[in-house]
Motif scaffolding. Sequence first.
Motif, short mmCIF file in Angstrom:
data_model
loop_
_atom_site.label_atom_id
_atom_site.label_comp_id
_atom_site.label_asym_id
_atom_site.label_seq_id
_atom_site.Cartn_x
_atom_site.Cartn_y
_atom_site.Cartn_z
N ARG A 291 0.83 -1.20 0.00
CA ARG A 291 0.00 0.00 0.00
C ARG A 291 0.87 1.26 0.00
NH1 ARG A 291 -5.25 -0.60 2.09
NH2 ARG A 291 -4.99 1.08 3.61
N SER A 292 1.99 1.21 0.69
CA SER A 292 2.91 2.35 0.70
C SER A 292 3.48 2.61 -0.69
CB SER A 292 4.04 2.11 1.70
OG SER A 292 3.54 2.05 3.02
N ILE A 293 3.77 1.54 -1.42
CA ILE A 293 4.29 1.68 -2.78
C ILE A 293 3.23 2.31 -3.68
CG2 ILE A 293 5.04 0.38 -4.83
CD1 ILE A 293 6.40 -1.59 -2.88
N LEU A 294 1.99 1.85 -3.58
CA LEU A 294 0.92 2.43 -4.39
C LEU A 294 0.75 3.91 -4.10
CD1 LEU A 294 -1.76 -0.41 -3.98
CD2 LEU A 294 -0.53 0.17 -6.09
N ALA A 295 0.79 4.27 -2.83
CA ALA A 295 0.62 5.68 -2.45
C ALA A 295 1.79 6.52 -2.96
CB ALA A 295 0.49 5.80 -0.94
N ALA A 296 3.00 5.98 -2.88
CA ALA A 296 4.17 6.71 -3.35
C ALA A 296 4.11 6.97 -4.85
CB ALA A 296 5.45 5.94 -3.01
N ASP A 297 3.37 6.12 -5.58
CA ASP A 297 3.22 6.30 -7.02
C ASP A 297 1.95 7.06 -7.38
OD1 ASP A 297 5.61 5.17 -7.89
OD2 ASP A 297 4.81 3.13 -7.82
N GLY A 298 1.40 7.80 -6.42
CA GLY A 298 0.34 8.76 -6.71
C GLY A 298 -1.07 8.28 -6.58
N LEU A 299 -1.30 6.99 -6.30
CA LEU A 299 -2.65 6.50 -6.15
C LEU A 299 -3.17 6.75 -4.74
CD1 LEU A 299 -2.22 3.08 -7.97
CD2 LEU A 299 -3.59 5.00 -8.79
N THR A 300 -4.47 6.92 -4.62
CA THR A 300 -5.10 7.02 -3.31
C THR A 300 -5.58 5.62 -2.92
OG1 THR A 300 -5.84 9.29 -3.70
CG2 THR A 300 -6.96 8.06 -1.97
N VAL A 301 -4.95 5.05 -1.92
CA VAL A 301 -5.26 3.68 -1.52
C VAL A 301 -6.54 3.66 -0.70
CG1 VAL A 301 -4.39 1.63 -0.34
CG2 VAL A 301 -2.80 3.16 -1.51
N LEU A 302 -7.43 2.71 -0.99
CA LEU A 302 -8.66 2.58 -0.22
C LEU A 302 -8.33 2.24 1.23
CD1 LEU A 302 -10.99 0.53 -2.62
CD2 LEU A 302 -10.79 3.01 -2.39
N ALA A 303 -9.12 2.76 2.14
CA ALA A 303 -8.90 2.48 3.55
C ALA A 303 -8.97 0.98 3.83
CB ALA A 303 -9.94 3.22 4.40
N GLU A 304 -9.85 0.29 3.13
CA GLU A 304 -9.97 -1.16 3.21
C GLU A 304 -10.24 -1.70 1.81
OE1 GLU A 304 -9.47 -3.07 5.74
OE2 GLU A 304 -9.37 -1.59 7.35
N PRO A 305 -9.61 -2.81 1.44
CA PRO A 305 -9.94 -3.43 0.15
C PRO A 305 -11.41 -3.83 0.12
CG PRO A 305 -7.99 -4.44 1.14
CD PRO A 305 -8.60 -3.57 2.19
N VAL A 306 -12.00 -3.80 -1.06
CA VAL A 306 -13.42 -4.14 -1.21
C VAL A 306 -13.53 -5.34 -2.15
CG1 VAL A 306 -15.69 -3.36 -1.95
CG2 VAL A 306 -14.11 -1.75 -0.85
N ILE A 307 -14.16 -6.41 -1.67
CA ILE A 307 -14.32 -7.62 -2.46
C ILE A 307 -15.60 -7.55 -3.28
CG2 ILE A 307 -14.52 -10.14 -2.38
CD1 ILE A 307 -11.84 -9.06 -1.44
N GLY A 308 -15.53 -7.99 -4.54
CA GLY A 308 -16.70 -8.02 -5.40
C GLY A 308 -16.76 -9.31 -6.19
N GLY A 309 -17.90 -9.54 -6.82
CA GLY A 309 -18.09 -10.73 -7.64
C GLY A 309 -18.82 -11.83 -6.89
N PRO A 310 -19.34 -12.81 -7.64
CA PRO A 310 -20.11 -13.89 -7.01
C PRO A 310 -19.24 -14.92 -6.30
CG PRO A 310 -19.93 -14.27 -9.37
CD PRO A 310 -19.33 -12.91 -9.11
N GLY A 311 -17.96 -15.01 -6.67
CA GLY A 311 -17.09 -16.01 -6.08
C GLY A 311 -16.42 -15.53 -4.82
N LYS A 312 -15.85 -16.47 -4.09
CA LYS A 312 -15.13 -16.16 -2.86
C LYS A 312 -13.65 -16.10 -3.16
CE LYS A 312 -14.45 -17.72 1.90
NZ LYS A 312 -14.79 -18.76 2.91
N PRO A 313 -12.98 -15.01 -2.81
CA PRO A 313 -11.54 -14.91 -3.09
C PRO A 313 -10.74 -15.83 -2.17
CG PRO A 313 -12.25 -13.05 -1.78
CD PRO A 313 -13.49 -13.81 -2.15
N PRO A 314 -9.50 -16.13 -2.52
CA PRO A 314 -8.67 -16.96 -1.66
C PRO A 314 -8.44 -16.31 -0.30
CG PRO A 314 -7.71 -16.75 -3.85
CD PRO A 314 -8.82 -15.76 -3.76
N ALA A 315 -8.08 -17.12 0.68
CA ALA A 315 -7.80 -16.62 2.01
C ALA A 315 -6.67 -15.60 1.97
CB ALA A 315 -7.42 -17.78 2.94
N GLY A 316 -6.82 -14.56 2.75
CA GLY A 316 -5.78 -13.53 2.80
C GLY A 316 -6.00 -12.40 1.83
N VAL A 317 -7.04 -12.45 1.02
CA VAL A 317 -7.38 -11.36 0.09
C VAL A 317 -8.51 -10.56 0.72
CG1 VAL A 317 -8.25 -10.73 -2.17
CG2 VAL A 317 -6.65 -12.63 -1.93
N GLY A 318 -8.27 -9.29 0.98
CA GLY A 318 -9.24 -8.47 1.67
C GLY A 318 -8.99 -8.54 3.16
N ARG A 319 -9.66 -7.66 3.91
CA ARG A 319 -9.45 -7.59 5.35
C ARG A 319 -10.77 -7.72 6.10
NH1 ARG A 319 -4.99 -2.70 6.12
NH2 ARG A 319 -3.34 -3.65 4.92
#
Length: 319
Positions: A291-319
């Motif tokens: 997240r620090s790398i993304l911010a250093a490259d000018g992006l505004t990082v979301l406070a929390e990742p947001v999961i979408g779609g009908p499927g369940k992501p693997p463990a450890g993706v999202g908070r």
Amino acid sequence: MRIPVLLSLLPPLLAVAVAAAPLQAQDPLSGSLVVYNAGSLARPFSDLLRAFVAQHPGVEPAQENSGSVEAARKLTELGKIPDLLGVADYGIIPKLLIPKYATWYVSFAKNAMVLVYTDQSAGAKEINGRNWWQVLLRPGVRSGHSNPALDPNGYRTLMVFQLAEKFYHQPGLAARLERAVPPRYLRPKEADLTALVQSGELDYAWSYVSIAKTAGLRHVDLPPEVDLSDPHLASWYGQASVRVPGADRSTADSVEFRGEPIVYALTIPTAAPHPATALAFVRFLLSDEGRSILAADGLTVLAEPVIGGPGKPPAGVGR
């Protein structure tokens, strides 16, 4: 821990030291990691991959930068499946890839539309967030944007034109701004326009604030009612819409994108060749270091990742 018989032949102190030394776990990650990403993610993902490989030297990354819609069509039209896909519009994944090529996605960053330019651009000394549209319509002023059929920045530019018409109460403004950009000033992705502005071939180009910052270009900060950055203005943005060719351009299928706040997302395709390595990279991207790398490259990082779609992501993706 059981001490091997060989250690019993060593002097006592040395045997104790060897037995107490921690066993180094072998890094299970190695081989290819193929990443397709939006042009505006070229630098952030390059920096992320470099840091990731520093932790996992056996991984060999291959990064392909393109417009996000074009990246998705590499899967849908060409049958090329990467390990990970990162796009500048989360909506591309459910509209073009789910359910055949992916079942979930995670949104991770925001951005804002801006107009980039240099000190040598026509009108550079006077352009601002109130008069930019008047400057662009002056005779001889050259402006460009990316191709709406290939890149979200392209269709977002058209949305900016539509919202500007409403915000500035100028009937017909959107069509006039579109006509002011001749086909020769269209490019496959917004990142391609940066060099044209820097070289003086273009006076202005539509881009993202993250690119303006990392490229060192001047930029016009647009009103939030126009720049597609403010979640509180989602309903206002929804007044704008653009229709582009669908997942397969050989058919008459098309898909509509409506105006909404800019949100970036990624997914691991269902048939990804190296899903374990891709998952480790996603976890790294969502970590504090990533997240620090993304911010250093000018992006505004979301406070929390947001999961979408009908499927369940693997463990450890999202908070």
